[in-house]
Motif scaffolding. Structure first.
Motif, mmCIF file in Angstrom:
data_model
loop_
_atom_site.group_PDB
_atom_site.id
_atom_site.type_symbol
_atom_site.label_atom_id
_atom_site.label_comp_id
_atom_site.label_asym_id
_atom_site.label_seq_id
_atom_site.Cartn_x
_atom_site.Cartn_y
_atom_site.Cartn_z
ATOM 1 N N SER A 10 17.352 -15.500 -41.563
ATOM 2 C CA SER A 10 16.586 -16.816 -41.421
ATOM 3 C C SER A 10 17.006 -17.766 -40.570
ATOM 4 C CB SER A 10 16.701 -17.471 -42.861
ATOM 5 O OG SER A 10 18.157 -17.669 -43.346
ATOM 6 N N VAL A 11 18.427 -17.894 -40.347
ATOM 7 C CA VAL A 11 18.710 -18.807 -39.092
ATOM 8 C C VAL A 11 18.400 -18.640 -37.777
ATOM 9 C CG1 VAL A 11 21.239 -19.400 -37.987
ATOM 10 C CG2 VAL A 11 21.217 -18.860 -40.690
ATOM 11 N N ALA A 12 18.273 -17.451 -37.394
ATOM 12 C CA ALA A 12 17.550 -17.200 -36.210
ATOM 13 C C ALA A 12 16.194 -17.603 -36.026
ATOM 14 C CB ALA A 12 17.713 -15.442 -35.834
ATOM 15 N N THR A 13 15.336 -17.509 -37.149
ATOM 16 C CA THR A 13 14.219 -17.837 -37.303
ATOM 17 C C THR A 13 14.103 -19.435 -37.176
ATOM 18 O OG1 THR A 13 13.297 -15.893 -38.671
ATOM 19 C CG2 THR A 13 12.005 -17.730 -38.848
ATOM 20 N N GLU A 67 12.230 -21.748 -34.013
ATOM 21 C CA GLU A 67 11.279 -23.112 -34.305
ATOM 22 C C GLU A 67 11.942 -24.045 -33.666
ATOM 23 O OE1 GLU A 67 9.120 -23.117 -37.954
ATOM 24 O OE2 GLU A 67 9.912 -21.001 -38.668
ATOM 25 N N VAL A 68 13.055 -24.559 -34.117
ATOM 26 C CA VAL A 68 13.718 -25.870 -33.590
ATOM 27 C C VAL A 68 13.878 -25.870 -31.953
ATOM 28 C CG1 VAL A 68 16.038 -27.294 -33.373
ATOM 29 C CG2 VAL A 68 15.103 -26.174 -35.560
ATOM 30 N N GLU A 69 14.022 -24.784 -31.286
ATOM 31 C CA GLU A 69 14.063 -24.609 -30.044
ATOM 32 C C GLU A 69 12.618 -24.996 -29.331
ATOM 33 O OE1 GLU A 69 16.524 -21.490 -26.931
ATOM 34 O OE2 GLU A 69 15.178 -20.570 -28.442
ATOM 35 N N ARG A 70 11.511 -24.537 -29.819
ATOM 36 C CA ARG A 70 10.521 -25.091 -29.418
ATOM 37 C C ARG A 70 10.359 -26.534 -28.927
ATOM 38 N NH1 ARG A 70 8.395 -21.556 -33.752
ATOM 39 N NH2 ARG A 70 8.162 -19.703 -33.146
ATOM 40 N N GLY A 83 20.798 -15.765 -31.910
ATOM 41 C CA GLY A 83 21.493 -14.540 -31.793
ATOM 42 C C GLY A 83 20.996 -13.806 -30.408
ATOM 43 N N SER A 84 20.490 -14.639 -29.493
ATOM 44 C CA SER A 84 20.228 -13.905 -28.337
ATOM 45 C C SER A 84 21.374 -14.139 -27.376
ATOM 46 C CB SER A 84 18.714 -14.546 -27.688
ATOM 47 O OG SER A 84 19.104 -16.060 -27.470
#
Length: 407
Positions: free
Chosen positions: A14-17, A21-24, A72-73
């Motif tokens: 869920s953290v990556a998800t 979304e925040v990165e957008r 995580g990238s």
């Protein structure tokens, strides 16, 4: 918990998800973070260390790294934090303010996560995201702090090396031009046309300061100074608020003397420091070896003249006192001690007898013998001057009493 350890335990998907979304909306996050930093922190609002463009670029680089890591990238790489720490240290930005700016940026990220998880009513995802963000904050703060402190240590060493070189140039004199003196005055925080004294203190042993923390103690009295330590001396130039302040310097240096200390006369103009150092060394040399005392050059001009010309002074001592120096040991020592005591007692037979614990007639007898041996009078001013200078020379260079007369 550090972020690397958190990854080892398994980062919630869920953290990556949430991070994706925040990165957008990263441009909006960058701008809000910059506004928050400038609103809360005057050093950034006033662009005291970092321009607005530099601040925005730094926020962008750090937030992009944070989002990549949380997605995580990107494997945790603290190079950006280290680069920021080093850059801000070189700019002179205070570390607490720098860490505060980082906390503001990461808190802004956390607020976005709070909004998303509240909308979805997913407290478990918020807990996981919070753990990840604060673990990352710990890693970033540690990397930034280490880089900042390492860089500041390098800066301080470089500054101290330059300061030492300028102090050396100041005391060496001779080659200093007006521009060089201005640079020396600026770096050492001394007035180019101020009033100064130079202090030279004998080191008790190699590498040990005879006047420990003297620069800090002088600063507490509002006197700027610059010092250097050599194998045999600790020397410093002290800026005086006014010429009469030299008395306070004398009192401070005299508090706990561990050896001989010489002080120059009060002088004006930083360019005269090298000459003043010579006079301070002469004053130091006017004290007998092993004497824990301070003498200022103006206190004993005769001693200063004697100390400044050792070879000529030894010749004078032999020329004036040779008949007594040639006497057997006991006779020689008694007559020399009597003559010294007579000078110390300003020519008073009574005071001399009290000092030497003998009858005044004994002193008169010895003085009569001294005048006969030397062929000089203790009432003639010229003879008294030469005898006083010769005794000074013998006191400063006691080995001269046992050397053959110079030819």
């Amino acid at each position: 918990m550090h972020y690397q350890a958190l990854l080892a335990d398994g980062l919630a998907p869920s953290v990556a998800t949430l991070a994706a979304e925040v990165e957008r909306k990263l441009p909006e996050l960058i701008e809000s973070t910059v506004r928050q930093i400038r609103a809360e922190m005057p050093v950034y609002r006033d662009a005291r260390f970092v321009s607005p463009a530099e601040l925005r670029n730094s926020v962008r680089a750090n937030l992009e790294y944070v989002m990549r890591t949380l997605r995580g990238s990107d494997v945790p790489d603290l190079a950006q934090a280290r680069a920021t720490g080093r850059a801000r240290a070189l700019q002179g930005a205070p570390l607490p303010e720098l860490l505060r700016a980082y906390r503001i940026g990461l808190t802004e990220v956390w607020h976005r996560f709070v909004e998303l998880t509240a909308h979805r009513q997913d407290p478990a995802a918020l807990v996981a995201a919070t753990s990840a963000i604060w673990a990352l904050i710990d890693d970033l703060a540690e990397a930034l702090t280490t880089a900042y402190r390492d860089t500041m240590a390098e800066v301080m060493v470089a500054h101290q090396n330059r300061r030492s070189a300028l102090v050396e140039a100041l005391f060496a004199g001779g080659a200093a031009t007006e521009g060089t003196l201005w640079d020396i005055a600026r770096v050492l925080d001394l007035s180019l046309d101020g009033t100064f004294v130079v202090v030279a203190a004998e080191t008790p042993r190699l590498g040990q300061e005879p006047l420990p923390q003297i620069e800090l103690r002088l600063r507490a009295l509002h006197h700027a100074s610059a010092w250097r330590l050599t194998p045999d001396l600790q020397v410093g130039v002290v800026s005086l608020r006014d010429p009469s302040a030299s008395k306070a310097i004398v009192e401070l240096v005299r508090e706990n003397p561990v050896g001989r200390v010489g002080m120059s006369p009060v002088f004006t103009g930083l360019g005269n420091t090298a000459r003043a150092l010579h006079l301070a060394r002469v004053a130091l040399s006017s004290l007998a070896p092993g004497t824990p005392e301070l003498v200022q050059f103006t206190e004993s001009p005769l001693a200063g003249l004697v100390a400044s010309a050792p070879e000529a002074s030894v010749q004078l001592a032999h020329h004036v006192l040779q008949p007594i120096l040639d006497l057997p040991g006991d006779d020689r020592n008694v007559l020399l001690l009597t003559l010294r005591a007579w000078f110390d007692c300003q020519g008073s037979t009574k005071l001399t007898s009290e000092r030497m614990f003998c009858h005044p007639n004994t002193i008169r007898h010895r003085l009569k013998r001294i005048t006969e041996e030397l062929g000089r009078s203790l009432t003639d001013p010229a003879d008294i001057t030469e005898l006083g200078a010769a005794l000074r020379a013998l006191n400063l260079f006691p080995e001269a009493a046992h050397l053959p007369a110079p030819r």
